[in-house]
Structures are given as C-alpha cells and as structure tokens.
Design a protein around this motif. Structure first.
Motif, mmCIF file in Angstrom:
data_model
loop_
_atom_site.group_PDB
_atom_site.id
_atom_site.type_symbol
_atom_site.label_atom_id
_atom_site.label_comp_id
_atom_site.label_asym_id
_atom_site.label_seq_id
_atom_site.Cartn_x
_atom_site.Cartn_y
_atom_site.Cartn_z
ATOM 1 N N PRO A 121 7.063 4.244 -17.663
ATOM 2 C CA PRO A 121 7.714 3.437 -16.618
ATOM 3 C C PRO A 121 6.959 3.452 -15.285
ATOM 4 O O PRO A 121 6.985 2.467 -14.545
ATOM 5 C CB PRO A 121 9.095 4.077 -16.481
ATOM 6 N N LEU A 122 6.280 4.578 -15.003
ATOM 7 C CA LEU A 122 5.516 4.650 -13.758
ATOM 8 C C LEU A 122 4.323 3.692 -13.793
ATOM 9 O O LEU A 122 3.998 3.028 -12.797
ATOM 10 C CB LEU A 122 5.037 6.072 -13.503
ATOM 11 N N LEU A 123 3.654 3.622 -14.944
ATOM 12 C CA LEU A 123 2.526 2.702 -15.090
ATOM 13 C C LEU A 123 2.982 1.252 -15.006
ATOM 14 O O LEU A 123 2.288 0.400 -14.431
ATOM 15 C CB LEU A 123 1.804 2.961 -16.415
ATOM 16 N N LYS A 147 -0.660 15.979 -13.771
ATOM 17 C CA LYS A 147 -1.112 17.322 -13.375
ATOM 18 C C LYS A 147 -2.614 17.508 -13.584
ATOM 19 O O LYS A 147 -3.076 18.601 -13.969
ATOM 20 C CB LYS A 147 -0.336 18.401 -14.140
ATOM 21 N N GLY A 148 -3.360 16.451 -13.387
ATOM 22 C CA GLY A 148 -4.818 16.544 -13.494
ATOM 23 C C GLY A 148 -5.342 16.447 -14.898
ATOM 24 O O GLY A 148 -6.566 16.494 -15.112
ATOM 25 N N ASP A 149 -4.484 16.310 -15.903
ATOM 26 C CA ASP A 149 -4.949 16.228 -17.291
ATOM 27 C C ASP A 149 -5.456 14.827 -17.599
ATOM 28 O O ASP A 149 -5.018 13.835 -17.001
ATOM 29 C CB ASP A 149 -3.812 16.580 -18.256
ATOM 30 N N GLU A 189 0.832 -1.208 0.000
ATOM 31 C CA GLU A 189 0.000 0.000 0.000
ATOM 32 C C GLU A 189 0.864 1.255 0.000
ATOM 33 O O GLU A 189 0.546 2.241 -0.693
ATOM 34 C CB GLU A 189 -0.929 -0.023 1.215
ATOM 35 N N ARG A 190 1.954 1.210 0.766
ATOM 36 C CA ARG A 190 2.839 2.385 0.830
ATOM 37 C C ARG A 190 3.495 2.662 -0.517
ATOM 38 O O ARG A 190 3.497 3.808 -1.001
ATOM 39 C CB ARG A 190 3.906 2.170 1.891
ATOM 40 N N VAL A 191 4.052 1.614 -1.130
ATOM 41 C CA VAL A 191 4.731 1.782 -2.419
ATOM 42 C C VAL A 191 3.743 2.182 -3.498
ATOM 43 O O VAL A 191 4.026 3.058 -4.340
ATOM 44 C CB VAL A 191 5.464 0.481 -2.801
ATOM 45 N N LEU A 192 2.559 1.560 -3.469
ATOM 46 C CA LEU A 192 1.548 1.884 -4.476
ATOM 47 C C LEU A 192 1.099 3.342 -4.340
ATOM 48 O O LEU A 192 0.910 4.037 -5.355
ATOM 49 C CB LEU A 192 0.347 0.948 -4.317
ATOM 50 N N ALA A 193 0.948 3.806 -3.118
ATOM 51 C CA ALA A 193 0.572 5.204 -2.912
ATOM 52 C C ALA A 193 1.643 6.144 -3.453
ATOM 53 O O ALA A 193 1.334 7.184 -4.068
ATOM 54 C CB ALA A 193 0.334 5.467 -1.423
ATOM 55 N N GLY A 194 2.917 5.788 -3.244
ATOM 56 C CA GLY A 194 4.004 6.614 -3.760
ATOM 57 C C GLY A 194 4.014 6.661 -5.274
ATOM 58 O O GLY A 194 4.205 7.737 -5.881
ATOM 59 N N VAL A 195 3.792 5.519 -5.929
ATOM 60 C CA VAL A 195 3.759 5.479 -7.397
ATOM 61 C C VAL A 195 2.566 6.290 -7.918
ATOM 62 O O VAL A 195 2.695 7.035 -8.901
ATOM 63 C CB VAL A 195 3.688 4.022 -7.884
ATOM 64 N N ASN A 196 1.421 6.151 -7.270
ATOM 65 C CA ASN A 196 0.237 6.911 -7.709
ATOM 66 C C ASN A 196 0.463 8.414 -7.562
ATOM 67 O O ASN A 196 -0.004 9.208 -8.397
ATOM 68 C CB ASN A 196 -0.989 6.484 -6.904
ATOM 69 N N ASP A 197 1.160 8.794 -6.493
ATOM 70 C CA ASP A 197 1.470 10.217 -6.320
ATOM 71 C C ASP A 197 2.370 10.722 -7.442
ATOM 72 O O ASP A 197 2.170 11.844 -7.959
ATOM 73 C CB ASP A 197 2.147 10.449 -4.970
ATOM 74 N N ARG A 198 3.351 9.932 -7.826
ATOM 75 C CA ARG A 198 4.253 10.333 -8.918
ATOM 76 C C ARG A 198 3.502 10.400 -10.240
ATOM 77 O O ARG A 198 3.751 11.291 -11.070
ATOM 78 C CB ARG A 198 5.412 9.357 -9.018
ATOM 79 N N ILE A 199 2.583 9.447 -10.452
ATOM 80 C CA ILE A 199 1.775 9.483 -11.673
ATOM 81 C C ILE A 199 0.908 10.742 -11.702
ATOM 82 O O ILE A 199 0.796 11.415 -12.733
ATOM 83 C CB ILE A 199 0.898 8.206 -11.770
ATOM 84 N N ALA A 200 0.300 11.041 -10.569
ATOM 85 C CA ALA A 200 -0.549 12.243 -10.493
ATOM 86 C C ALA A 200 0.259 13.505 -10.720
ATOM 87 O O ALA A 200 -0.221 14.467 -11.357
ATOM 88 C CB ALA A 200 -1.240 12.295 -9.132
ATOM 89 N N ALA A 201 1.506 13.534 -10.235
ATOM 90 C CA ALA A 201 2.359 14.711 -10.421
ATOM 91 C C ALA A 201 2.717 14.910 -11.884
ATOM 92 O O ALA A 201 2.801 16.057 -12.363
ATOM 93 C CB ALA A 201 3.627 14.562 -9.582
#
Length: 331
Positions: free
Chosen positions: A282-284, A265-267, A250-262
């Motif tokens: 690579p993030l996906l 940028k909401g697009d 859960e921790r690692v997945l949350a970190g990857v999702n945060d990087r994807i969201a960054a």
C-alpha cells in the motif's frame, strides 16, 4: 473609502442580453459619431474608426462577462477557502467594484499610453499638439486613439487586480489536497477567462488592415500593451496554487518515502519476507499516486480552452493577410 461599481460596467443597459446589445449599441454609436465628425474625409478612411468602435464595444461587453464569471468561480471556491463570511463577502465585492484611486490610476495609465502612442506615430509631442489644430480628422483620430487606450487600460488594470485577488487566495486561504485538485480548477478557469478578453481584443486588430494606408507600426503599441497584461493575468492566479501544490507533493512524498524506508530497514527488495512486502504494497501504491498527482490546477476543459484561444489570433491575422492580398489583386 467606499467601493464603487467599475465605470465600464455602468455602461451596460439593464435589459435582457445586456452585454450583446450594449456592446453593439456602443460600437454603432461610436462609429456613427466618428464618421459624422469626419464626413468630409475619403471613404477609405473609415477603417480605423471601425476598429476603434468595435474594440471599445467588445471590451465593455466582455469585461462584464468575465467579471460575472470570476464571481461564479469565487463562489465555487468558497467551500475550500479558510475565510469568514465577512471576509468572503469583502473579496466577492472586489469583483466589479473598486475605489476611486483605482479609477484614477487606470485613467492615468490609459492616457499616458495613448499619448505615448501618438508621439510614436507623429514623432514628437510638439507634432501631436500641432496636429490638434490641423483639422477635425486629426482631432477625431487622436480622440479615438485615446479613448481606446483608456478603455483597454481600464479593463487590463482591473483584470490584473482580479488576478491578484485569486493569487492571494491561492497563496493564503485555499485548502490544498495533493490527491484531489478538482476543487482548485476554478483558478485555471479564471486564468483562462482573464486572458480571453485580451486575446479577443488582439483578434480585432486586423480590422486596421481594411485601411490600405495603415502601417503595422501603428498597431505595435496596442499589441504590446495587451500582450504583457495577457501573459501576466494568465500566470498570476495559478502560480501560488502551483507552488503550494508542488510543496505539498514534496512533503507528502517525503513522508511516504520515510515510511517505506522504515518498513524496509535498509534491506534489499530481494531479501524482504512476505509480511514486509505486504506492508510495503500500500505504501508503494501511495507513492505512485503522489508521484502522478498534478501540480497545476488544470482540467481537460481548461487546456482545450487555452489551445482554442491561442489559435484565434493567428487565424484572424492570417485571414486579414489573405484579405489584404485579395484586395490588392482586385484594386
């Protein structure tokens, strides 16, 4: 207080094929003693003593085997454990050695279980006491029952301590890598091996069916006494590791999702340009790998062993039922 070798392990002969030969020797000696003590009884009364002898010899041999395998598993885990040499040596020494209080506790549990079993069979403690003066056969049967309970309780007690030891290591000391659970597989091997001993003991209960006068209620306390520890010692070693793997995932997945969201940028995906998609790729892939990562420390071999062990008891009980039907049809 010092550590002493567990008394069940002291019964093994210091020879080649020690477990096999010691188990056979103990079973044969006990069977001869039981039958000698009840030499005036009918021939059909030997089945319970065959069961007593077989399960005691088996339990002592398999307990030695599992103790050694647990030590091997701990040595295999050593590179992943955040322990000093002294701390690791202390943990290793707990596999096969114990304090006097542990011996006393296991003996009390065994004797209490045996007496409760006898009360269930006779109806009251007074009848148990009276039966002790009703003849050598009653005394021998009661002694066999108590001895079986003491041996099984001792084995179950120390197997639970083994399970707790690995659980504590899994909770506090082992290093977790969500993308590589291979170093954690020894936890599942331990859980499977610990359960093996009690499953094997349960598979011996059909020996009681060789006695036409045996009743199922006489086996129920033993089956319950083995079944509860069997479930516990399977779950205890792997549960803390499972919880840590789940939390890490859960921790690692949350970190990857945060990087994807960054990066996004909401697009929406349709509005992303090629450069952004290149960054996302690579993030996906990382997120896919994390999502597919197992949160249980099992491998294919462990799952195969578990399946095989779960089949053993039903097969032996089905075979015993068929044997009983065959005996009734010919007698």
């Amino acid at each position: 207080m010092g550590m002493h070798r567990i008394w069940l392990l002291r019964l093994l002969l210091p020879i080649r094929f020690s477990r096999l030969l010691s188990g056979l020797q103990i079973s044969i000696i006990l069977l001869v003693l039981f039958l000698w003590a009840t030499a005036d009884g009918a021939p059909t009364e030997g089945a319970p003593y065959l069961f007593f002898s077989a399960i005691i010899g088996y339990s002592i041999a398999v307990f030695s085997y599992i103790t050694d395998k647990c030590r091997e598993a701990l040595l295999e885990l050593k590179p992943t454990l955040q322990l000093s040499e002294e701390e690791f040596a202390e943990q290793l020494n707990r596999l096969g050695y114990c304090r006097v209080r542990d011996v006393v506790i296991s003996l009390i549990i065994g004797l209490a279980g045996g007496v409760a079993h006898l009360i269930l069979l006779t109806g009251s403690l007074v009848r148990v006491y009276q039966a002790l003066f009703s003849g050598i056969e009653s005394i021998t049967a009661f002694a066999g029952t108590l001895l079986v309970w003491v041996v099984l309780a001792t084995m179950s007690y120390f197997l639970v301590l083994y399970a707790i030891l690995f659980a504590r290591l899994g909770k506090h000391s082992v290093q977790i890598d969500i993308l590589n659970n291979r170093p954690l597989v020894p936890f599942s091997h331990v859980a499977t091996l610990l359960s093996l001993s009690l499953i094997g003991s349960m598979a011996l209960f059909p020996l009681m069916f060789l006695e036409q006068t045996s009743i199922f209620i006489s086996m129920v306390p033993g089956l319950i006494g083995l079944g509860i520890p069997m479930i516990a010692i399977f779950i205890i070693p792997i549960w803390p590791v499972h919880r840590r793997l789940t939390a890490e995932k859960e921790r690692v997945l949350a970190g990857v999702n945060d990087r994807i969201a960054a990066v996004r940028k909401g697009d929406s995906l349709e509005s992303l340009n090629d450069a952004t998609l290149t960054q996302l790729h690579p993030l996906l892939l990382s997120r896919r790998e994390v999502l597919s990562a197992p949160v249980w420390p099992f491998d294919a071999g462990s799952l195969t062993q578990i399946t095989l062990y779960l089949v053993i008891v039903p097969l032996t009980w089905a075979g015993a039922a068929l044997l009983e039907i065959a005996m009734e049809s010919f007698l």
